[in-house]
Design an enzyme around this catalytic site. Sequence first.
Site, mmCIF file in Angstrom:
data_model
loop_
_atom_site.group_PDB
_atom_site.id
_atom_site.type_symbol
_atom_site.label_atom_id
_atom_site.label_comp_id
_atom_site.label_asym_id
_atom_site.label_seq_id
_atom_site.Cartn_x
_atom_site.Cartn_y
_atom_site.Cartn_z
ATOM 1 C CB CYS A 108 134.688 -43.047 60.025
ATOM 2 S SG CYS A 108 135.069 -42.334 61.623
ATOM 3 C CB CYS A 111 132.049 -42.488 62.719
ATOM 4 S SG CYS A 111 133.378 -41.443 62.170
ATOM 5 C CG ASP A 112 129.930 -45.409 61.029
ATOM 6 O OD1 ASP A 112 129.190 -44.640 61.676
ATOM 7 O OD2 ASP A 112 130.322 -45.153 59.883
#
Length: 285
Positions: A108, A111-112
């Site tokens: 992701c 997300c990261d």
Amino acid sequence: MLKPLLVQGIEPGGQLTTTTEVENWPGDTEVQGPDLMIRMQDHAEAMGCEIVADIITSLDLSKRPFTAIGDSGTTYTCDSVILATGARAKWLGIPSEEKFKGFGVSACATCDGFFYRGQEIVVVGGGNTAVEEALFLTNFASKVTVIHRRDEFRAEKILQERLFKNPKIEVLWNHTIEEVLGTDNPLGVEAVRAKNVQTGEITEIPCKGFFVAIGHAPASELVKDQLETHMGGYVVTVPGSTATSIPGVFAAGDLTDHVYRQAVTSAGMGCMAALDAERFLAEVE
Ligand code: NAP
């Protein structure tokens, strides 16, 4: 006016909450995925849908009323169910990927990606997800290498064009990932080892972040032993309807669609499922 109850599950809002710009949602030239999901939630609540933060751990479809048990300990019963559990990211399945998950290996970018500011990143995959993730990651990374097992992408042409124009992105065609390399203490990724599928030659590409973007698998664990599934777990529906193999159970979105998998097609199927459920309940009464 049917008192619908929506149990949100482990990732409220689903895949659209882990994406950024959506440019193919009708009526919005561009909208952020998470914003769209907040709007959808507000809209559903305004129309009388009760939204519950719980995760269904088991679902009994053998008799009506159907029974679902939540992680909270709550038992839910209903006369009709619409399954819309979507799909989740697939992984390569190699041991080193598992070892570094959360420590340099991710599925992701939204997300990261932020953790890799000024660093080199590798993305594996050749579909829309891989191309979008690679583009998004150029916001942070010094360089993004996309590794694909063939010599052409299956991503939409407009995305490909953007990718090829981006000076931070390089593509390594015809390569598969053999191993993720890194340190044990602290746990972290240093490179990936890729193999040329034509010559067998091995190349090491340095990177601190390794993003797997090779597609999605339907989240059908709750129903796979109770409903007919195909193509690796997608719930089968009657053509032109959302009816499954059990009367009163309907399925919509990525859980059942292995072809289109777009926000707009999923939303359309959600509408079909609501109409199908309404009709079913009227007939039962
Ligand atoms: P996808 O279209 O199924 O593409 C998966 C890619 O990963 C393919 O290029 C595939 O290679 C590669 N791959 C699969 N297994 C692999 C493995 N074990 N090792 C190496 N490579 C592997 O999946 P997706 O990109 O996640 O897209 C899924 C659906 O969501 C699509 O319908 C897409 O249009 C949609 N989507 C839409 C948007 C948007 O509209 N903005 C954004 C994201 C996703 P091959 O090409 O060789 O098969």
